[in-house]
Design a protein around this motif. Structure first.
Motif, mmCIF file in Angstrom:
data_model
loop_
_atom_site.group_PDB
_atom_site.id
_atom_site.type_symbol
_atom_site.label_atom_id
_atom_site.label_comp_id
_atom_site.label_asym_id
_atom_site.label_seq_id
_atom_site.Cartn_x
_atom_site.Cartn_y
_atom_site.Cartn_z
ATOM 1 N N HIS A 37 24.996 45.826 31.155
ATOM 2 C CA HIS A 37 24.033 45.974 32.252
ATOM 3 C C HIS A 37 23.023 47.064 31.888
ATOM 4 C CE1 HIS A 37 26.571 43.554 34.953
ATOM 5 N NE2 HIS A 37 27.589 44.230 34.475
ATOM 6 N N ARG A 38 21.963 47.118 32.670
ATOM 7 C CA ARG A 38 20.935 48.157 32.526
ATOM 8 C C ARG A 38 20.942 49.032 33.772
ATOM 9 N NH1 ARG A 38 16.510 45.960 33.269
ATOM 10 N NH2 ARG A 38 17.229 43.835 33.738
ATOM 11 N N ASP A 56 22.711 52.427 47.125
ATOM 12 C CA ASP A 56 21.333 52.310 46.648
ATOM 13 C C ASP A 56 20.714 53.671 46.385
ATOM 14 O OD1 ASP A 56 21.663 49.620 46.946
ATOM 15 O OD2 ASP A 56 20.518 49.474 48.811
ATOM 16 N N THR A 57 21.093 54.651 47.181
ATOM 17 C CA THR A 57 20.675 56.040 46.955
ATOM 18 C C THR A 57 21.888 56.936 47.134
ATOM 19 O OG1 THR A 57 20.073 56.381 49.285
ATOM 20 C CG2 THR A 57 18.332 55.626 47.791
ATOM 21 N N CYS A 58 21.894 58.049 46.438
ATOM 22 C CA CYS A 58 23.033 58.960 46.529
ATOM 23 C C CYS A 58 22.576 60.383 46.288
ATOM 24 C CB CYS A 58 24.112 58.560 45.511
ATOM 25 S SG CYS A 58 23.529 58.624 43.805
ATOM 26 N N GLN A 59 23.424 61.323 46.707
ATOM 27 C CA GLN A 59 23.175 62.725 46.455
ATOM 28 C C GLN A 59 24.480 63.479 46.631
ATOM 29 O OE1 GLN A 59 20.566 62.656 50.218
ATOM 30 N NE2 GLN A 59 20.966 64.815 49.877
ATOM 31 N N PRO A 60 24.583 64.676 46.081
ATOM 32 C CA PRO A 60 25.834 65.418 46.180
ATOM 33 C C PRO A 60 26.241 65.650 47.634
ATOM 34 C CG PRO A 60 24.376 66.452 44.616
ATOM 35 C CD PRO A 60 23.569 65.421 45.329
ATOM 36 N N GLY A 61 27.524 65.568 47.878
ATOM 37 C CA GLY A 61 28.075 65.852 49.205
ATOM 38 C C GLY A 61 29.335 66.676 49.054
ATOM 39 N N LYS A 62 30.316 66.374 49.893
ATOM 40 C CA LYS A 62 31.575 67.102 49.806
ATOM 41 C C LYS A 62 32.334 66.747 48.529
ATOM 42 C CE LYS A 62 32.207 67.510 54.813
ATOM 43 N NZ LYS A 62 33.094 67.202 55.963
ATOM 44 N N GLU A 63 32.177 65.502 48.068
ATOM 45 C CA GLU A 63 32.873 65.060 46.868
ATOM 46 C C GLU A 63 32.024 65.311 45.624
ATOM 47 O OE1 GLU A 63 35.924 64.097 46.924
ATOM 48 O OE2 GLU A 63 36.106 64.046 49.115
ATOM 49 N N ALA A 64 32.694 65.685 44.533
ATOM 50 C CA ALA A 64 31.985 65.948 43.278
ATOM 51 C C ALA A 64 31.621 64.678 42.546
ATOM 52 C CB ALA A 64 32.850 66.837 42.377
ATOM 53 N N VAL A 65 32.245 63.557 42.936
ATOM 54 C CA VAL A 65 32.035 62.279 42.251
ATOM 55 C C VAL A 65 31.575 61.239 43.259
ATOM 56 C CG1 VAL A 65 33.074 60.487 40.816
ATOM 57 C CG2 VAL A 65 33.845 62.866 40.592
ATOM 58 N N THR A 66 30.581 60.443 42.897
ATOM 59 C CA THR A 66 30.065 59.387 43.755
ATOM 60 C C THR A 66 30.095 58.065 43.001
ATOM 61 O OG1 THR A 66 28.560 60.926 44.866
ATOM 62 C CG2 THR A 66 28.102 58.582 45.114
ATOM 63 N N THR A 67 30.712 57.049 43.576
ATOM 64 C CA THR A 67 30.673 55.711 43.002
ATOM 65 C C THR A 67 29.374 55.047 43.429
ATOM 66 O OG1 THR A 67 33.082 55.479 43.008
ATOM 67 C CG2 THR A 67 31.793 53.446 42.916
ATOM 68 N N ILE A 68 28.553 54.661 42.472
ATOM 69 C CA ILE A 68 27.248 54.080 42.799
ATOM 70 C C ILE A 68 27.213 52.571 42.593
ATOM 71 C CG2 ILE A 68 25.961 56.212 42.411
ATOM 72 C CD1 ILE A 68 25.227 55.121 39.621
ATOM 73 N N VAL A 69 28.071 52.066 41.709
ATOM 74 C CA VAL A 69 28.120 50.629 41.435
ATOM 75 C C VAL A 69 29.583 50.235 41.254
ATOM 76 C CG1 VAL A 69 27.474 48.763 39.862
ATOM 77 C CG2 VAL A 69 25.858 50.636 40.283
ATOM 78 N N ALA A 126 28.744 40.506 44.393
ATOM 79 C CA ALA A 126 30.051 40.836 43.816
ATOM 80 C C ALA A 126 30.515 42.237 44.175
ATOM 81 C CB ALA A 126 30.005 40.691 42.296
ATOM 82 N N GLY A 127 29.599 43.093 44.628
ATOM 83 C CA GLY A 127 29.970 44.447 45.001
ATOM 84 C C GLY A 127 30.433 44.593 46.435
ATOM 85 N N VAL A 148 19.141 54.237 42.809
ATOM 86 C CA VAL A 148 19.972 53.526 41.843
ATOM 87 C C VAL A 148 19.530 52.073 41.747
ATOM 88 C CG1 VAL A 148 22.334 52.864 41.211
ATOM 89 C CG2 VAL A 148 21.919 54.999 42.486
ATOM 90 N N THR A 149 19.407 51.573 40.515
ATOM 91 C CA THR A 149 19.264 50.131 40.301
ATOM 92 C C THR A 149 20.170 49.723 39.153
ATOM 93 O OG1 THR A 149 17.421 50.273 38.735
ATOM 94 C CG2 THR A 149 16.867 50.107 41.085
ATOM 95 N N ILE A 150 20.668 48.515 39.218
ATOM 96 C CA ILE A 150 21.458 47.945 38.137
ATOM 97 C C ILE A 150 20.867 46.578 37.810
ATOM 98 C CG2 ILE A 150 23.185 46.926 39.693
ATOM 99 C CD1 ILE A 150 24.049 48.599 36.373
ATOM 100 N N ASP A 151 20.479 46.411 36.576
ATOM 101 C CA ASP A 151 19.778 45.196 36.140
ATOM 102 C C ASP A 151 18.524 44.949 36.977
ATOM 103 O OD1 ASP A 151 21.731 44.741 34.212
ATOM 104 O OD2 ASP A 151 22.997 43.642 35.623
ATOM 105 N N GLY A 152 17.851 46.049 37.332
ATOM 106 C CA GLY A 152 16.594 45.961 38.065
ATOM 107 C C GLY A 152 16.733 45.726 39.550
ATOM 108 N N GLN A 153 17.956 45.694 40.084
ATOM 109 C CA GLN A 153 18.166 45.449 41.508
ATOM 110 C C GLN A 153 19.010 46.557 42.126
ATOM 111 O OE1 GLN A 153 20.017 41.516 41.293
ATOM 112 N NE2 GLN A 153 18.105 40.580 41.962
ATOM 113 N N ARG A 154 18.814 46.752 43.420
ATOM 114 C CA ARG A 154 19.628 47.720 44.138
ATOM 115 C C ARG A 154 21.076 47.218 44.201
ATOM 116 N NH1 ARG A 154 18.269 47.326 49.187
ATOM 117 N NH2 ARG A 154 16.797 45.601 48.880
ATOM 118 N N PRO A 155 22.072 48.098 44.135
ATOM 119 C CA PRO A 155 23.475 47.657 44.204
ATOM 120 C C PRO A 155 23.796 46.827 45.437
ATOM 121 C CG PRO A 155 23.387 49.916 43.425
ATOM 122 C CD PRO A 155 21.980 49.536 43.813
#
Length: 480
Positions: free
Chosen positions: A456-457, A435-448, A319-320, A307-314
């Motif tokens: 943002h990009r 910064d990286t994610c993959q499916p786990g027990k939860e169906a939804v993952t917050t990445i940013v 602010a995060g 994952v990147t947001i505006d070219g940078q890792r979260p």
């Protein structure tokens, strides 16, 4: 077989001796006494819990449900796996009382097809002038879907709390008017609930829950004085908690049984319709301050997604990052000493770690203390005084002189002692993004989460992107 039984009475200087057969003889006076006592014991266990007159149906205005479209949609969802619905109870001591647990049980029973996550982060005694400093770090990391809010205090600071919530989260908000206390300025509370709060709801799109009107009606209908529902001049007794819970439930019962999601605060982007991977990469322009990935149901073992947001890792976005409430002990309610640290500003190069503030000196007369801070990864990071601005050597911890818990007057929070030299406060700094994610027990993952509520990009890359079904972008209704 014999049993020794103490009979008592003026002439009873020693226990009397009875045979078991004598006790079981229904004609025996002692047997009748024991049977009667056993009957009372069994009957007492069969007594129903204390019951109170119910709160009748209330005239819930259409504006209440109109301002909760997303809450209604989430609660009535039939998705599989079940949608998670995050509800936060926030405010001060009235919000901390047991009524909210009854409301939680009501929601669980009424909406069994959703995953309800309901927390209470209210702080007793923190009227709006204190609570305004806490809200950003209490509410925003949890990022609720719905907030049940009640607070006392001045109206400008109350509005500042609402602005923080509406500018940093997409939460829909139910604000509760004040119930009836003893010795209060009734004219002010009536105007506050009948004039100022409705105007606030119109301005920020909030749902007004008129506790005050329903409370007055309940007292009149049952011919009760206000004190019958209170443990002191303002706090609720068992009967009062029953009434508060039922008033809130009556309003929630007015929500439609089914509703499409009409709110425009969360944009749902679907694979194949709004985006398609190219060269194992998804690039999207997004506007908001939080982004979730929804995985396909069968995606239980795939390669990670970068994952990147505006070219940078979260993890590089300051602010995060958020912090847990500084506390003496990791469990229990965090606030129990005068002099505790309440508000921190995070700075420097961000990283997740545990922090400790150790008290080195205390002046209770001037309400000041001296301290040192250290991070589990940063190490010793400087010393300071509570009456002066503090920036740690790394720049990661910044504390204003207003960020400490002090008494406003000599009787304020008199049940709490001061911190003493040697006491240590502990908190955790963490990132809400990944910064990286993959499916786990939860169906939804917050990445940013926590980035500015602007354009943002977003870029997602890796073999695992084919497991992405949806991307949800959260845009708070108040823009900077």
């Amino acid at each position: 077989m014999h049993i020794w039984v103490g009979l008592g009475g003026p002439k009873a200087d020693k226990p009397a001796k009875f045979s078991l057969l004598h006790l079981l003889n229904p004609c025996s006076p002692m047997s009748l006494r024991l049977i009667f006592l056993l009957y009372l014991l069994v009957w007492s266990f069969q007594l129903p819990a204390q019951s109170y007159p119910p709160v009748p149906e209330l005239p819930v205005p259409a504006s209440f449900t109109a301002n909760l479209p997303r809450t209604t949609s989430l609660l009535t969802s039939t998705e599989n796996p079940p949608r998670q619905v995050r509800v936060l109870v926030y405010g001060q001591s009235i919000s901390m009382q047991t009524w909210w647990q009854q409301v939680k049980q009501f929601l669980q029973q009424r909406y069994p097809n959703v995953q309800l996550v309901m927390e209470n982060r209210a702080i007793g005694g923190f009227s709006s002038d204190r609570l305004k400093w806490m809200v950003a770090n209490d509410v925003v990391p949890f990022y609720p879907d719905l907030i049940l809010f009640h607070d006392y205090g001045n109206e400008p600071d109350y509005e500042q709390i609402i602005r923080t919530i509406r500018s940093q989260t997409t939460a829909e908000v139910i604000i509760q008017t004040d119930h009836i206390g003893i010795g209060q300025n009734e004219e002010w509370h009536d105007r506050h609930g009948n004039v100022w709060m409705p105007a606030l709801c119109d301005k920020y799109g909030l749902a007004l829950l008129d506790v005050r009107a329903a409370w007055k009606a309940y007292l009149a209908q049952n011919q009760l004085k206000p004190g019958k529902l209170l443990s002191d001049n303002v706090h609720l007794n068992e009967h009062g908690n029953h009434v508060m819970a039922q008033i809130v439930q009556r309003y929630l019962e007015a929500l439609p049984k089914r509703a499409e999601e009409l709110a425009n605060t969360v944009r749902v982007l679907r694979s194949g319709r709004d985006f398609s991977p190219k060269n194992r990469t998804i690039r999207l322009p997004v506007t908001g301050n939080r982004i979730d990935i929804v995985w396909r149901a069968a995606a239980d073992s795939v390669q990670p997604v970068a994952v990147t947001i505006d070219g940078q890792r979260p993890s590089t976005h300051l602010a995060g990052y958020y912090y847990s409430r500084p506390a003496l002990k990791p469990t229990g309610f965090f606030l129990n000493r005068i002099g505790q640290l309440l508000v921190i500003r995070l700075g420097g190069k961000p990283q997740a770690e545990d922090w400790t503030l150790t008290v080195t000196a205390v002046d209770t007369i001037r309400q000041q203390l001296q301290f040192s801070v250290s991070g589990s990864r940063t190490g010793e990071d400087g010393t300071g005084r509570s009456d002066q601005p503090f920036i740690s050597r790394s720049g990661r911890m910044q504390i204003d002189s207003t960020g400490w818990f002090r008494r406003k007057n000599p009787g304020d929070f008199r049940q709490f002692p001061w911190l003493k030299p040697g006491d240590s406060l502990h908190w955790r700094v963490f990132s809400a993004g990944q910064d990286t994610c993959q499916p786990g027990k939860e169906a939804v993952t917050t990445i940013v989460q926590g980035i500015a509520n602007t354009e943002h990009r977003l870029a997602l890359s890796g073999k695992g992107i084919r497991a992405i079904q949806e991307i949800r972008v959260y845009q708070p209704p108040l823009r900077p």
